[in-house]
Design a protein around this motif. Structure first.
Motif, PDB file in Angstrom:
ATOM      1  N   TYR A   1      46.857  73.960  87.109  1.00 46.87           N
ATOM      2  CA  TYR A   1      45.919  75.035  87.453  1.00 46.87           C
ATOM      3  C   TYR A   1      44.581  74.440  87.918  1.00 46.87           C
ATOM      4  O   TYR A   1      43.988  74.907  88.897  1.00 46.87           O
ATOM      5  CB  TYR A   1      45.702  75.938  86.248  1.00 46.87           C
TER       6      TYR A   1
ATOM      7  N   SER B   1      59.669  77.355  84.225  1.00 46.12           N
ATOM      8  CA  SER B   1      58.565  78.237  83.884  1.00 46.12           C
ATOM      9  C   SER B   1      59.084  79.669  83.933  1.00 46.12           C
ATOM     10  O   SER B   1      60.227  79.911  84.342  1.00 46.12           O
ATOM     11  CB  SER B   1      57.423  78.040  84.894  1.00 46.12           C
TER      12      SER B   1
ATOM     13  N   ALA C   1      60.369  79.056  79.679  1.00 48.09           N
ATOM     14  CA  ALA C   1      59.737  77.797  80.078  1.00 48.09           C
ATOM     15  C   ALA C   1      60.405  76.635  79.358  1.00 48.09           C
ATOM     16  O   ALA C   1      61.066  76.801  78.327  1.00 48.09           O
ATOM     17  CB  ALA C   1      58.244  77.851  79.752  1.00 48.09           C
TER      18      ALA C   1
ATOM     19  N   LYS D   1      47.215  82.453  87.622  1.00 48.68           N
ATOM     20  CA  LYS D   1      46.925  82.104  86.236  1.00 48.68           C
ATOM     21  C   LYS D   1      47.635  80.801  85.871  1.00 48.68           C
ATOM     22  O   LYS D   1      48.669  80.461  86.453  1.00 48.68           O
ATOM     23  CB  LYS D   1      47.380  83.213  85.298  1.00 48.68           C
TER      24      LYS D   1
ATOM     25  N   GLU E   1      49.592  80.005  83.461  1.00 45.52           N
ATOM     26  CA  GLU E   1      50.980  80.161  83.034  1.00 45.52           C
ATOM     27  C   GLU E   1      51.939  80.420  84.194  1.00 45.52           C
ATOM     28  O   GLU E   1      53.162  80.336  84.019  1.00 45.52           O
ATOM     29  CB  GLU E   1      51.099  81.305  82.012  1.00 45.52           C
ATOM     30  N   GLN E   2      51.400  80.720  85.358  1.00 44.84           N
ATOM     31  CA  GLN E   2      52.253  80.947  86.528  1.00 44.84           C
ATOM     32  C   GLN E   2      52.629  79.642  87.224  1.00 44.84           C
ATOM     33  O   GLN E   2      53.539  79.626  88.054  1.00 44.84           O
ATOM     34  CB  GLN E   2      51.541  81.871  87.530  1.00 44.84           C
TER      35      GLN E   2
ATOM     36  N   SER F   1      50.457  68.984  82.972  1.00 44.90           N
ATOM     37  CA  SER F   1      50.666  70.234  82.249  1.00 44.90           C
ATOM     38  C   SER F   1      50.312  71.428  83.139  1.00 44.90           C
ATOM     39  O   SER F   1      49.781  71.264  84.245  1.00 44.90           O
ATOM     40  CB  SER F   1      49.802  70.257  80.987  1.00 44.90           C
ATOM     41  N   GLN F   2      50.583  72.635  82.622  1.00 43.05           N
ATOM     42  CA  GLN F   2      50.239  73.832  83.376  1.00 43.05           C
ATOM     43  C   GLN F   2      48.736  73.932  83.576  1.00 43.05           C
ATOM     44  O   GLN F   2      48.277  74.365  84.640  1.00 43.05           O
ATOM     45  CB  GLN F   2      50.770  75.071  82.649  1.00 43.05           C
ATOM     46  N   GLU F   3      47.963  73.518  82.563  1.00 48.99           N
ATOM     47  CA  GLU F   3      46.506  73.543  82.691  1.00 48.99           C
ATOM     48  C   GLU F   3      46.030  72.542  83.748  1.00 48.99           C
ATOM     49  O   GLU F   3      45.129  72.841  84.540  1.00 48.99           O
ATOM     50  CB  GLU F   3      45.848  73.227  81.330  1.00 48.99           C
TER      51      GLU F   3
END
Length: 310
Positions: A116, A64, A82, A133, A135-136, A111-113
């Motif tokens: 999160y 990432s 990433a 966030k 994306e972090q 996934s990143q989502e």
């Protein structure tokens, strides 16, 4: 006649040294409570290992913009890049390969989502949650192994693959918890050892005082030909009875803790965790009783050998 005499002598000795007998009971109770606690803590560790090791996963974190290591590639702008779709697909193909089939039971992509969303579910009530966030957070593959002990196979295979940041074995977090419990067990054993020494000394003191206060009676018994066993048995049984009462009290307290604290509270509040139940006392209680009786019996005989010449 002999039995009634011994029983009367035991009752007489317990009455004469009531305060010392109570002290023996209390010290034995405290010491054996710590001994039992150490045994139950080890049983809890075994229960948790058996429960959680079946659910443990290996997390393969993908690269990432904020990687944990320097394994990830640097883009043209000088920043970490990433993992690409091709790299992610390549990692998935390796997980599905015949090479890893004997080791990998199942896996899923997060996934990143998804990461999160899981983060918000766990830490959404904390102030730091608003500053994080999607994306972090890194995407990852969550891998369930056939044998959790084979983590090194996965680590060696994926740690150097393009697009992989780190490979994390979730057992390390569990081992930290188990280490804390083991430390608590060790502390309990040390305290128990000290208290057991105190119990042995108290039993010896109680028997010595009892023998001293009844020295005239024992002298008469020797003159009339009473055997060594007849003279010493009442003294030994005084210490044994006091220690046995202490062991029974310790077992009762530990059972109550398992029932009303562990099962009725902790287990109900943490349904996703495995806890030991009061049935553990079926093997702990007899062990505590045996330990208490043997300590009292041994210390009584040693004391009588020195202070009660027969």
């Amino acid at each position: 006649m002999k039995l009634s005499f011994m029983l009367s002598e035991i009752a007489s000795g317990l009455r004469r040294n009531l305060s010392m007998v109570v002290s023996v009971i209390l010290v034995t109770f405290v010491s054996l409570t710590f001994v039992g606690s150490a045994a139950l803590l080890q049983s809890q560790v075994g229960k948790m290992k058996g429960y959680w090791y079946d659910k443990v996963q290996v997390a393969i974190y993908l690269c990432s913009p904020n990687p944990e290591t320097a394994n990830c590639a640097v883009g043209g702008d000088g920043k970490y890049a990433a993992a690409t779709a091709e790299q992610t697909k390549g990692i998935e193909e390796v997980l599905n390969s015949a090479e890893l089939k004997p080791y990998v039971e199942s896996f899923q992509y997060e996934s990143q989502e998804d990461a999160y969303k899981n983060f918000q579910e766990q830490f959404g009530n904390r102030s730091m949650a608003d500053s994080v966030k999607p994306e972090q957070l890194p995407a990852s593959f969550r891998v369930k192994l056939v044998d959790p002990e084979k983590y090194d196979v996965i680590n060696e295979r994926f740690s150097s693959l393009p697009g992989v940041d780190t490979v994390v074995d979730q057992r390390q977090y569990l081992n930290t918890v188990f280490g804390i419990i083991n430390t608590a067990s060790l502390v309990a054993v040390i305290i128990a050892a000290v208290m057991l020494v105190c119990a042995v000394l108290l039993v010896a003191t109680t028997i010595r005082l009892s023998a001293f206060t009844r020295r005239r009676e024992t002298g008469i018994m020797r003159l009339v030909g009473a055997s060594k066993a007849v003279i010493q048995t009442p003294f030994v049984l005084e210490g044994v009875i006091a220690s046995a009462i202490g062991a029974i009290l310790a077992s009762g307290v530990l059972w109550a803790v398992l029932q009303f604290v562990v099962q009725d509270r902790l287990a109900q509040q943490n349904l996703n965790m495995a806890f030991i139940d009061p049935s553990e006392m079926l093997w702990v209680a007899p062990g505590l009783l045996i330990v208490g009786v043997l300590l009292a019996w041994g210390s009584s005989l040693l004391t009588l050998r020195r202070y009660l010449k027969v």
